[in-house]
Scaffold this motif. Structure first.
Motif, PDB file in Angstrom:
ATOM      1  N   CYS A  57       0.881  -1.037   0.002  1.00  0.00           N
ATOM      2  CA  CYS A  57       0.116  -0.120  -0.058  1.00  0.00           C
ATOM      3  C   CYS A  57       0.790   1.108  -0.137  1.00  0.00           C
ATOM      4  CB  CYS A  57      -0.906   0.169   1.330  1.00  0.00           C
ATOM      5  SG  CYS A  57       0.005   0.162   2.772  1.00  0.00           S
ATOM      6  N   ALA A  85       3.310   5.584  -6.251  1.00  0.00           N
ATOM      7  CA  ALA A  85       2.646   4.496  -6.884  1.00  0.00           C
ATOM      8  C   ALA A  85       3.326   4.231  -8.425  1.00  0.00           C
ATOM      9  CB  ALA A  85       1.247   4.835  -7.174  1.00  0.00           C
ATOM     10  N   ARG A  86       3.456   2.956  -8.543  1.00  0.00           N
ATOM     11  CA  ARG A  86       3.963   2.706  -9.856  1.00  0.00           C
ATOM     12  C   ARG A  86       3.420   1.391 -10.637  1.00  0.00           C
ATOM     13  NH1 ARG A  86       5.435   6.905 -10.166  1.00  0.00           N
ATOM     14  NH2 ARG A  86       7.472   7.544 -10.545  1.00  0.00           N
ATOM     15  N   ALA A  91       4.346  -3.453  -7.928  1.00  0.00           N
ATOM     16  CA  ALA A  91       3.867  -3.965  -6.264  1.00  0.00           C
ATOM     17  C   ALA A  91       3.857  -5.263  -6.262  1.00  0.00           C
ATOM     18  CB  ALA A  91       2.480  -3.289  -6.390  1.00  0.00           C
ATOM     19  N   ASP A 114     -10.136  -4.103  -3.157  1.00  0.00           N
ATOM     20  CA  ASP A 114     -11.397  -3.374  -3.346  1.00  0.00           C
ATOM     21  C   ASP A 114     -12.508  -4.209  -3.929  1.00  0.00           C
ATOM     22  OD1 ASP A 114      -9.974  -3.394  -5.330  1.00  0.00           O
ATOM     23  OD2 ASP A 114     -10.167  -1.220  -5.870  1.00  0.00           O
ATOM     24  N   ASP A 270     -16.505  -5.580  -8.603  1.00  0.00           N
ATOM     25  CA  ASP A 270     -15.475  -4.771  -8.207  1.00  0.00           C
ATOM     26  C   ASP A 270     -16.219  -3.491  -7.685  1.00  0.00           C
ATOM     27  OD1 ASP A 270     -13.966  -2.247  -8.522  1.00  0.00           O
ATOM     28  OD2 ASP A 270     -12.831  -3.059 -10.461  1.00  0.00           O
TER      29      ASP A 270
END
Ligand code: GDD
Ligand code: MG
Length: 351
Positions: A57, A85-86, A91, A114, A270
């Motif tokens: 995260c 963030a990439r 990640a 999510d 989602d």
């Protein structure tokens, strides 16, 4: 061993005004008492043989993640903090490197934080099928039978059967336009890409080395420069920033010849927008979903969410989304809620 990896880096802008930069949707209790993140952690921990889940995260959300894990009493397999963030390819690489240091034979089950899954039994048997394919060195994605022509998802065309309930992926199409999506729905051989994946950690890194070596190098350097503090592992800023922003779909799944799909019907969705939340939530006989203090007269197929500070009354309306918070109120037609993103963009531009 099976290591769940929970991707929790998104911001969920389409659920504004409830989700905000410092309070993204995965940390909100949108349905029930737990947040989507907590639901995902609990779902992962219940899988037979699952190790403690690893979370990836944003550094900004470390306290929220720590608190939410504590709130459900689940031990953490590590919380990897991204200073930038990439997207999902790096990640997942960070998680793979983290887990391989302890378990060289690790299998990863990648789960976005999510999503909603209503039928956990069906999900569990799909995970079992995927595990046996991963043992044969397949990179498995879970394919959801499409219910309508959604343009916000990736689509997977399945090829020959591999046994164990899996198929070779013949084609991967990320977010087609509406006409294309409608065609896929008619054909019946396409599934939605759920964004959940299962593969051996080492195999994923091998595929990255082949198809996206700069992502792998950046992740390796970011782990080498990481510092840890209890469960938190802060990865190197500059090293991660040097990675291209690539999703696993583009960087690996579309390119590898070892992609497999396990079709599953598990009540998956989602929760990307207010209309998708409305469609999965329990509604009354008039098709309405209320939260908080709401009086609705002759109101149909609407989602109305009052905040603690005031009640909301509606008369003679249908297909509306009304969401009130302490400092902002949204009123939108239900079929236009994708455009909430445009509001957020304007807010950002206004600074
Ligand atoms: N840790 C981390 N870091 N997580 C991230 C990052 C990142 O930089 N970027 C995205 N994520 C997480 C998000 O929080 C989300 O849970 C998941 O990865 C997927 O990212 P999204 O940004 O929501 O992707 P998408 O919805 O556009 O598309 C993907 O998911 C669809 C299903 O929900 C694709 O895989 C589609 O093909 C798929 O249909
Ligand atoms: Mg998404």
């Amino acid at each position: 061993m099976l290591h769940p990896v929970i991707l929790s880096g998104g911001s969920g802008t389409r659920l504004w005004p409830l989700s905000r930069q410092n309070q993204p949707k995965q940390f909100l209790a949108l349905i029930g008492d737990h947040s989507l993140y907590q639901e995902t952690v609990l779902r992962a921990s219940k899988l037979p043989g699952a190790q403690a889940p690893v979370t990836v995260c944003s550094e900004d959300h470390r306290f929220m993640v720590g608190e939410q894990l504590q709130g459900i009493g689940v031990a953490s397999g590590g919380i990897l903090l991204e200073p930038v963030a990439r997207s999902t390819a790096p990640a997942i690489a960070l998680a793979a490197l983290h887990v391989l240091a302890r378990d060289p034979a690790a299998t990863l089950l990648v789960m976005p934080a999510d999503h909603l899954i209503e039928d956990e039994v069906a999900f569990r048997s799909a995970v079992e099928a995927a595990t046996s394919l991963a043992e044969q060195d397949w990179l498995v994605t879970f394919g959801i039978t499409p219910e309508y022509a959604e343009t916000g998802y990736g689509y997977i065309l399945r090829g020959e059967s591999l046994g164990d309930g899996g198929y070779r992926v013949q084609r991967f199409v990320e977010k087609p336009d509406l006409a294309t999506a409608e065609g896929y729905l008619v054909e019946g051989t396409y599934a939605w890409n759920s964004g959940m994946f299962l593969f051996r950690a080492q195999r994923y890194l091998d595929e990255l080395a082949r198809h996206a070596p700069t992502v792998l190098e950046a992740a390796q350097a970011a782990m080498a420069a990481s510092t840890s503090d209890l469960d938190f592992i802060r990865v190197g800023h500059d090293a991660l920033a040097a990675s291209p922003s690539d999703s696993i779909d583009y960087a690996v799944m579309e390119k590898t010849d070892r992609a497999a799909v396990v079709p599953v019907r598990c009540g998956w969705s989602d929760i990307g927008s207010w209309s998708s939340l409305w469609s999965v939530a329990q509604r009354d006989d008039d098709g309405n979903r209320y939260e908080g203090d709401v009086i609705a007269v002759d109101t149909r197929d609407s989602l109305v969410r009052a905040s603690e500070r005031r009640m909301i009354a509606t008369i003679g309306v249908e297909d509306l989304v009304i969401v009130d918070t302490a400092d902002a109120t949204l009123v939108a037609r239900k079929d236009r809620v994708q455009d909430v993103k445009a509001v957020v963009d304007r807010l950002k531009a206004a600074g």
